[in-house]
Design an enzyme around this catalytic site. Structure first.
Site, short mmCIF file in Angstrom:
data_model
loop_
_atom_site.label_atom_id
_atom_site.label_comp_id
_atom_site.label_asym_id
_atom_site.label_seq_id
_atom_site.Cartn_x
_atom_site.Cartn_y
_atom_site.Cartn_z
N GLY A 26 15.70 41.03 -3.90
CA GLY A 26 15.21 40.82 -5.27
C GLY A 26 14.19 39.70 -5.35
N GLY A 28 10.93 39.92 -5.39
CA GLY A 28 9.65 40.26 -5.99
C GLY A 28 9.37 39.47 -7.26
NE ARG A 29 12.40 41.28 -12.38
CZ ARG A 29 12.76 42.56 -12.53
NH1 ARG A 29 11.93 43.53 -12.21
NH2 ARG A 29 13.95 42.86 -13.02
CG ASP A 85 19.31 51.26 -5.38
OD1 ASP A 85 20.01 50.22 -5.38
OD2 ASP A 85 19.41 52.15 -6.24
CB SER A 172 26.57 34.41 -12.95
OG SER A 172 26.70 34.01 -14.30
CE1 TYR A 185 24.92 39.38 -13.73
CE2 TYR A 185 25.83 37.72 -15.21
CZ TYR A 185 24.93 38.08 -14.22
OH TYR A 185 24.07 37.15 -13.71
CB ALA A 186 32.09 38.20 -16.40
CB ALA A 188 29.85 42.39 -10.77
CE LYS A 189 25.45 38.03 -10.65
NZ LYS A 189 24.57 38.21 -9.49
N1 LIG Z 1 18.18 33.89 -14.67
C1 LIG Z 1 19.41 33.53 -14.99
O1 LIG Z 1 19.65 32.93 -16.04
C2 LIG Z 1 20.57 33.85 -14.07
C3 LIG Z 1 21.80 33.18 -14.29
C4 LIG Z 1 22.87 33.47 -13.44
C5 LIG Z 1 22.73 34.37 -12.41
N2 LIG Z 1 21.52 35.01 -12.23
C6 LIG Z 1 21.43 35.96 -11.13
O2 LIG Z 1 20.30 35.65 -10.36
C7 LIG Z 1 19.75 36.84 -9.80
C8 LIG Z 1 18.27 36.93 -10.16
O3 LIG Z 1 18.15 36.94 -11.56
P1 LIG Z 1 16.73 36.83 -12.30
O4 LIG Z 1 16.95 36.13 -13.56
O5 LIG Z 1 15.73 36.32 -11.35
O6 LIG Z 1 16.46 38.38 -12.67
P2 LIG Z 1 15.29 39.38 -12.30
O7 LIG Z 1 15.67 40.65 -12.99
O8 LIG Z 1 13.96 38.81 -12.57
O9 LIG Z 1 15.44 39.57 -10.72
C9 LIG Z 1 16.36 40.48 -10.15
C10 LIG Z 1 15.66 41.19 -9.02
O10 LIG Z 1 16.60 42.08 -8.39
C11 LIG Z 1 16.00 43.36 -8.25
N3 LIG Z 1 17.04 44.38 -8.27
C12 LIG Z 1 17.93 44.65 -9.26
N4 LIG Z 1 18.72 45.67 -8.91
C13 LIG Z 1 18.34 46.06 -7.66
C14 LIG Z 1 18.77 47.07 -6.77
N5 LIG Z 1 19.77 47.90 -7.10
N6 LIG Z 1 18.15 47.19 -5.58
C15 LIG Z 1 17.14 46.37 -5.24
N7 LIG Z 1 16.68 45.38 -6.05
C16 LIG Z 1 17.27 45.24 -7.25
C17 LIG Z 1 15.07 43.46 -9.46
O11 LIG Z 1 14.09 44.47 -9.33
C18 LIG Z 1 14.51 42.05 -9.49
O12 LIG Z 1 13.44 41.88 -8.59
C19 LIG Z 1 20.62 38.00 -10.31
O13 LIG Z 1 21.62 38.29 -9.37
C20 LIG Z 1 21.23 37.41 -11.57
O14 LIG Z 1 22.45 38.04 -11.91
C21 LIG Z 1 20.44 34.76 -13.03
#
Ligand SMILES: NC(=O)c1ccc[n+]([C@@H]2O[C@H](COP(=O)([O-])OP(=O)(O)OC[C@H]3O[C@@H](n4cnc5c(N)ncnc54)[C@H](O)[C@@H]3O)[C@@H](O)[C@H]2O)c1
Length: 280
Positions: A26, A28-29, A85, A172, A185-186, A188-189
């Site tokens: 993940g 890419g962003r 995926d 998380s 989500y809760a 899973a984490k």
């Molecule tokens: N941003 C927050 O506030 C926050 C807080 C707690 C936990 N998180 C966790 O941090 C991680 C990143 O979150 P983020 O905010 O950067 O979100 P985001 O959506 O920008 O990044 C998630 C990335 O995972 C990729 N992805 C999702 N499902 C996928 C799959 N099945 N196969 C391949 N790639 C997949 C998406 O395309 C994306 O690039 C996640 O696991 C999220 O649960 C984020």
């Protein structure tokens, strides 16, 4: 962090992650991207990954995964980019093989891909302990827990054979406290945190480590685009009563990736600016 041609400088071999290959799912962003850039700045070669070439553009961060790979290359990193995926075991095997063919054995795995995304691609609703759609719970468990397990299954055995490696799983703060919402989500984490403890035990004798970083709300583009935010919490400043900057999560990941945590495994680090203070 914005990658520039001088991000890694010319003294790469003295950096703490020099010679390491880091696969960040993940990346890419969002947090994954910031983590990848941080590990790169510490000398690692980087496997960028996303579910598709276009996914990094979804919230306007960068036009594609290849465009991001080009940016990192310009910053001095050896980079490979793979798409697929993480809930599909054949795709996981294919991506890991392609990445290792290009950059060599993966020595740092960051399982960051995930999120509270239901079966139709949106946030599950309803999503309480007694009111949820089964297909949403399955989708969220797959995207977070199962994806983390499949990636670890594909990469950890090689680390064990080489007797070196570090796995960092992104959970998380919802993993550690009761939540009446975002129920799939809760859970899973929380399961990711426990899977990591089990994994750490299996890896222990080979010296490979596995740890968890549990972020509180962090200002990624997706986070900002998909919810109503509190303006006071958006402000940077000395107070910890604010949302995290993605770099603050990446710094914790880099601690677990590098030599400063060489005797730390099976642990959870909550990165929430002391918003939730409780034992365990
Ligand atoms: N941003 C927050 O506030 C926050 C807080 C707690 C936990 N998180 C966790 O941090 C991680 C990143 O979150 P983020 O905010 O950067 O979100 P985001 O959506 O920008 O990044 C998630 C990335 O995972 C990729 N992805 C999702 N499902 C996928 C799959 N099945 N196969 C391949 N790639 C997949 C998406 O395309 C994306 O690039 C996640 O696991 C999220 O649960 C984020």
């Amino acid at each position: 962090m914005v990658v520039t041609p001088s991000s890694r400088g010319t003294h790469g071999s003295s950096l703490p992650l020099h010679g390491q290959v880091a696969f960040v799912t993940g990346s890419g962003r969002g947090l994954g991207r910031t983590i990848a850039e941080k590990l790169m700045s510490l000398g690692a070669d980087i496997v960028l990954h996303d579910i598709s070439e276009e996914a990094p553009a979804r919230f306007g961060e960068v036009e594609s995964l290849s465009a991001l790979a080009k940016l990192l290359k310009a910053g001095g990193a050896n980079t490979a980019a793979v798409t697929g995926d993480i809930t599909d075991s054949a795709a996981v095997e294919r991506m890991v093989m392609a990445a290792q063919e290009q950059l060599g054995p993966v020595s740092v795995l960051v399982n960051c891909a995930g999120g509270d995304i239901g079966a139709d691609g949106n946030k599950p609703n309803p999503s309480t302990p007694t009111n949820f759609k089964l297909e949403d719970v399955h989708a969220v468990l797959n995207r977070n827990l199962i994806g983390t397990m499949l990636m670890s299954r594909a990469i950890a055995p090689g680390m064990m054979k080489r007797e070196a490696g570090s796995i960092i799983n992104v959970a998380s703060i919802l993993a550690h406290q009761g939540s009446a919402i975002e129920i799939g989500y809760a859970c899973a984490k929380a399961a990711i945190a426990h899977y990591t403890r089990c994994l750490a035990l299996e890896l222990r004798t080979s010296g490979v480590r596995a740890n968890v970083v549990s972020p509180g709300p962090a200002k990624t583009a997706r986070f900002l685009a998909t919810r109503t935010t509190d303006p006071a919490m958006l402000e940077d400043g000395p107070s910890l009563q604010r949302y995290a900057a993605p770099a603050e999560i990446a710094d914790a990941v880099s601690f677990f990736a590098g030599p400063d945590s060489r005797y730390v495994s099976g642990q959870v680090m909550r990165i929430d600016g002391a918003a939730g203070l409780y034992a365990a």
